[in-house]
Design an enzyme around this catalytic site. Structure first.
Site, PDB file in Angstrom:
ATOM      1  N   CYS A   1      -7.026  13.050  11.473  1.00 28.05           N
ATOM      2  CA  CYS A   1      -6.492  11.704  11.546  1.00 28.05           C
ATOM      3  C   CYS A   1      -6.885  11.074  12.865  1.00 28.05           C
ATOM      4  CB  CYS A   1      -4.985  11.686  11.357  1.00 28.05           C
ATOM      5  SG  CYS A   1      -4.114  12.477  12.679  1.00 28.05           S
TER       6      CYS A   1
ATOM      7  N   ASP B   1       3.526   0.638  12.281  1.00 30.98           N
ATOM      8  CA  ASP B   1       2.307   0.114  11.644  1.00 30.98           C
ATOM      9  C   ASP B   1       2.027  -1.341  12.026  1.00 30.98           C
ATOM     10  OD1 ASP B   1       2.012   2.569  10.532  1.00 30.98           O
ATOM     11  OD2 ASP B   1       2.787   2.028   8.560  1.00 30.98           O
TER      12      ASP B   1
ATOM     13  N   ARG C   1      -0.847  15.709  12.449  1.00 31.50           N
ATOM     14  CA  ARG C   1       0.236  15.094  11.673  1.00 31.50           C
ATOM     15  C   ARG C   1       0.870  16.198  10.833  1.00 31.50           C
ATOM     16  NH1 ARG C   1      -2.027   9.383   9.477  1.00 31.50           N
ATOM     17  NH2 ARG C   1      -0.021   9.348   8.428  1.00 31.50           N
TER      18      ARG C   1
ATOM     19  N   ARG D   1      -9.184  -0.024   3.587  1.00 34.52           N
ATOM     20  CA  ARG D   1      -8.301   0.962   2.962  1.00 34.52           C
ATOM     21  C   ARG D   1      -6.939   0.352   2.671  1.00 34.52           C
ATOM     22  NH1 ARG D   1      -9.403   6.641   5.731  1.00 34.52           N
ATOM     23  NH2 ARG D   1      -8.019   7.213   4.051  1.00 34.52           N
TER      24      ARG D   1
ATOM     25  N   LYS E   1       0.830  -1.217   0.000  1.00 36.51           N
ATOM     26  CA  LYS E   1       0.000   0.000   0.000  1.00 36.51           C
ATOM     27  C   LYS E   1       0.862   1.264   0.000  1.00 36.51           C
ATOM     28  CE  LYS E   1      -2.465   2.487   3.659  1.00 36.51           C
ATOM     29  NZ  LYS E   1      -1.413   3.141   4.320  1.00 36.51           N
ATOM     30  N   ASN E   2       1.794   1.347   0.943  1.00 42.90           N
ATOM     31  CA  ASN E   2       2.512   2.616   1.084  1.00 42.90           C
ATOM     32  C   ASN E   2       3.514   2.871  -0.040  1.00 42.90           C
ATOM     33  OD1 ASN E   2       0.946   3.294   3.239  1.00 42.90           O
ATOM     34  ND2 ASN E   2       2.437   2.685   4.802  1.00 42.90           N
TER      35      ASN E   2
HETATM   36  C1  EPZ Z   1       3.801   7.080   6.779  1.00 40.91           C
HETATM   37  O1  EPZ Z   1       3.061   8.171   7.291  1.00 40.91           O
HETATM   38  C2  EPZ Z   1       2.823   5.951   6.582  1.00 40.91           C
HETATM   39  N1  EPZ Z   1       1.800   6.370   5.640  1.00 40.91           N
HETATM   40  C3  EPZ Z   1       2.209   5.556   7.927  1.00 40.91           C
HETATM   41  O2  EPZ Z   1       1.483   4.361   7.697  1.00 40.91           O
HETATM   42  C4  EPZ Z   1       3.315   5.228   8.939  1.00 40.91           C
HETATM   43  O3  EPZ Z   1       2.741   5.063  10.219  1.00 40.91           O
HETATM   44  C5  EPZ Z   1       4.355   6.348   9.010  1.00 40.91           C
HETATM   45  O4  EPZ Z   1       4.828   6.669   7.674  1.00 40.91           O
HETATM   46  C6  EPZ Z   1       5.564   5.983   9.850  1.00 40.91           C
HETATM   47  O5  EPZ Z   1       6.163   4.815   9.344  1.00 40.91           O
HETATM   48  C7  EPZ Z   1       2.042   6.305   4.336  1.00 40.91           C
HETATM   49  O6  EPZ Z   1       3.090   5.902   3.880  1.00 40.91           O
HETATM   50  C8  EPZ Z   1       0.932   6.728   3.436  1.00 40.91           C
HETATM   51  P1  EPZ Z   1       6.000  10.248   8.871  1.00 40.91           P
HETATM   52  P2  EPZ Z   1       3.699   9.638   7.289  1.00 40.91           P
HETATM   53  O7  EPZ Z   1       6.067  11.518   8.099  1.00 40.91           O
HETATM   54  O8  EPZ Z   1       4.586   9.759   6.117  1.00 40.91           O
HETATM   55  C9  EPZ Z   1       6.569  13.453  12.422  1.00 40.91           C
HETATM   56  C10 EPZ Z   1      -0.355   2.914   7.796  1.00 40.91           C
HETATM   57  O9  EPZ Z   1      -0.912   2.400   8.793  1.00 40.91           O
HETATM   58  N2  EPZ Z   1       6.593  14.460  11.318  1.00 40.91           N
HETATM   59  O10 EPZ Z   1       7.100   9.244   8.681  1.00 40.91           O
HETATM   60  O11 EPZ Z   1       2.615  10.593   7.482  1.00 40.91           O
HETATM   61  C11 EPZ Z   1       5.192  12.815  12.594  1.00 40.91           C
HETATM   62  O12 EPZ Z   1       4.360  13.606  13.402  1.00 40.91           O
HETATM   63  C12 EPZ Z   1       0.061   4.363   7.821  1.00 40.91           C
HETATM   64  O13 EPZ Z   1      -0.145   2.321   6.733  1.00 40.91           O
HETATM   65  C13 EPZ Z   1       6.879  15.771  11.623  1.00 40.91           C
HETATM   66  O14 EPZ Z   1       7.106  16.147  12.787  1.00 40.91           O
HETATM   67  O15 EPZ Z   1       4.588   9.553   8.621  1.00 40.91           O
HETATM   68  C14 EPZ Z   1       5.550  11.466  13.188  1.00 40.91           C
HETATM   69  O16 EPZ Z   1       5.734  11.607  14.568  1.00 40.91           O
HETATM   70  C15 EPZ Z   1      -0.505   5.123   8.950  1.00 40.91           C
HETATM   71  N3  EPZ Z   1       6.898  16.688  10.597  1.00 40.91           N
HETATM   72  C16 EPZ Z   1       6.911  11.129  12.540  1.00 40.91           C
HETATM   73  O17 EPZ Z   1       7.412  12.369  12.044  1.00 40.91           O
HETATM   74  C17 EPZ Z   1       6.676  16.338   9.312  1.00 40.91           C
HETATM   75  O18 EPZ Z   1       6.735  17.216   8.415  1.00 40.91           O
HETATM   76  C18 EPZ Z   1       6.837  10.138  11.378  1.00 40.91           C
HETATM   77  O19 EPZ Z   1       5.883  10.604  10.413  1.00 40.91           O
HETATM   78  C19 EPZ Z   1       6.392  15.000   8.997  1.00 40.91           C
HETATM   79  C20 EPZ Z   1       6.348  14.071  10.042  1.00 40.91           C
END
Ligand code: EPZ
Length: 433
Positions: free
Chosen positions: A117, A308, A123, A400, A22-23
């Protein structure tokens, strides 16, 4: 309203075939916007997040042809608009990859912010914005839209250090940099398998991206990308979810079409919890006969234990012998689902990023409500482990990200059915994953 009804307590035996990731799919599909000509993408999972993303590209003027259940041909040559603000945009998190893709292609993007979310509170996308800005974009957030523009219609390369390891920011910046003028270096980049898959897809179209899979990614911008054929990697988290299901319910299952190396971070923990795991070329055999043992887990960016997989593993630990501590190292709060497990007799205490799980000898079936994708999957696992009947509502969250979860579990002996009652409305999908 669709519900899953599970009669638990049966071990799982047989084979499960894993779908495309998916991702990776939700990054690769928007990346097709950067190509001139058609991209034939194989091993696309049939899940609702993908359908929504394909619909967004269609709304923008993309030409999408279905070749077979898992293969699509995407041609974005006719897309001229750099504004994407349909309702579908607000429903999936990955729609924000259009910012990077549109900025790369048009030097401008006006993209609706993804909706609320269901875990982790806000997020943020500050790291995405910081990177686009370093590459010469002017980025504003106004009226629920991210509006990014460049003075001369093209981004330039930049050195970007991510303050947090972010999957989304790494992907968005790779998309933006592929056609930028000059070289971009992303430091402290995420290393997840889907980052490498996106880099391989872009390189197969003519991009020059090196270092994906390490924490420094170097992208030398090229003048154009051409279409081609690409096959998406298997889904690490879908495979991990079925591995956890067997660890929880017991039995012996061959999980087919996987990259075993991507699963190491998960299988090591499941072995600690009492499962036996055998790695084959493109499959993993899992068996669990002994009692489940307690384990301590901390989620971290790849190659750490994946956030995840946190809810699904917590489900297994509810019936472990002893007390386990789970630490959520990625999101501020990803334990909303715990209240549902308490209805089944689980003993869990949550304090901020920590969950302390005191194993019980059995769970009992209950009426549950899925609150996000992985939480929903964890409830399915708990239902398979429990005695009696478990009913799960709001399963649209699960669908999803899991292709045919009912069919795959039934094939290994689970007593699970999906029932749709036309009279009851489905809860509106608000969360974005
Ligand atoms: C991706 O989300 C995945 N989604 C999520 O999977 C997964 O939980 C996550 O990565 C972590 O592995 C997709 O790929 C579509 P991040 P993403 O940016 O990219 C902080 C699932 O269940 N952060 O790596 O949104 C954030 O708050 C889904 O399949 C900032 O502070 O996650 C978090 O604490 C849900 N500023 C950490 O980084 C930013 O600009 C990691 O978030 C961006 C993120």
């Amino acid at each position: 309203m669709t519900k899953y009804i599970i009669k638990g307590g049966k071990p799982l035996n047989g084979e499960i075939e894993i779908s495309g990731a998916k991702n990776a799919a939700v990054a690769i599909i928007p990346a097709a916007l950067l190509a001139t000509g058609s991209c034939r993408i194989e091993n696309i999972p049939q899940i609702s997040d993908v359908t929504m993303l394909l619909n967004i590209l269609k709304e923008l003027g993309g030409d999408i042809r279905t070749i077979d259940r898992h293969t699509m041909e995407i041609n974005c040559d006719k897309i001229t608009s750099c504004r994407a603000d349909s309702d579908n945009m607000r429903r999936i998190r990955a729609s924000y990859y259009l910012i990077g893709a549109m900025l790369g292609r048009f030097g401008r993007a006006e993209v609706a912010m993804p909706g609320g979310c269901n875990f982790g509170g806000v997020r943020p996308i500050d790291q995405h914005i910081k990177g686009f800005t370093a590459m010469g974009a002017n980025v504003e957030v106004r009226n629920g839209m991210v509006i990014a523009s460049t003075e001369n219609g093209q981004l330039h390369g930049a050195n970007i250090y991510l303050d947090v390891v972010s999957v989304g920011a790494t992907i968005n910046l790779m998309l933006a940099a592929a056609l930028a003028k000059g070289r971009t270096i992303i430091e402290n980049a995420a290393r997840e398998p889907h980052i490498v898959d996106l880099a391989n897809f872009l390189n197969s179209m003519g991009a020059d991206i090196r270092g994906a899979g390490t924490n420094v990614i170097k992208i030398s911008g090229v003048s154009s990308l051409a279409g081609g054929t690409y096959s998406i990697i298997p889904d690490q988290i879908e495979a991990g979810t079925y591995l956890a299901a067997v660890a929880g319910a017991g039995g012996e299952v061959l999980i087919k079409n996987v990259i075993p190396k991507h699963l190491n971070c998960i299988t090591v923990k499941l072995e600690e919890m009492g499962a036996d795991v055998e790695e084959l070329d493109d499959a993993v055999l899992i068996r669990r006969e002994k009692p489940i043992r307690a384990a301590n887990i901390k989620t971290l960016p790849y190659p750490g234990f994946p956030t995840d997989m946190q809810p699904q593993t917590t489900a297994v630990l509810t019936m472990a012998k002893g007390t386990s501590v789970v630490t959520e190292g990625v999101w501020d709060n990803r334990y909303k689902y715990v209240d549902e497990f308490l209805k089944m007799g689980a003993r869990i205490q949550v304090d901020g990023r920590l969950a302390v799980i005191e194993g019980v000898s059995g769970l009992t079936g209950a009426k549950l409500k899925a609150c996000d994708l992985r939480a929903g999957a964890a409830m399915v696992i708990a239902g398979l482990m429990a005695s009696g009947t478990t009913e799960i509502e709001c399963v649209h969250y699960i669908e999803r990200g899991y292709e045919d979860i009912i069919g795959k579990l039934r094939a290994v002996g689970a007593d699970i059915v999906s029932i749709t009652s036309p009279d009851e409305p489905e809860d509106e999908v608000r969360e974005a994953v």
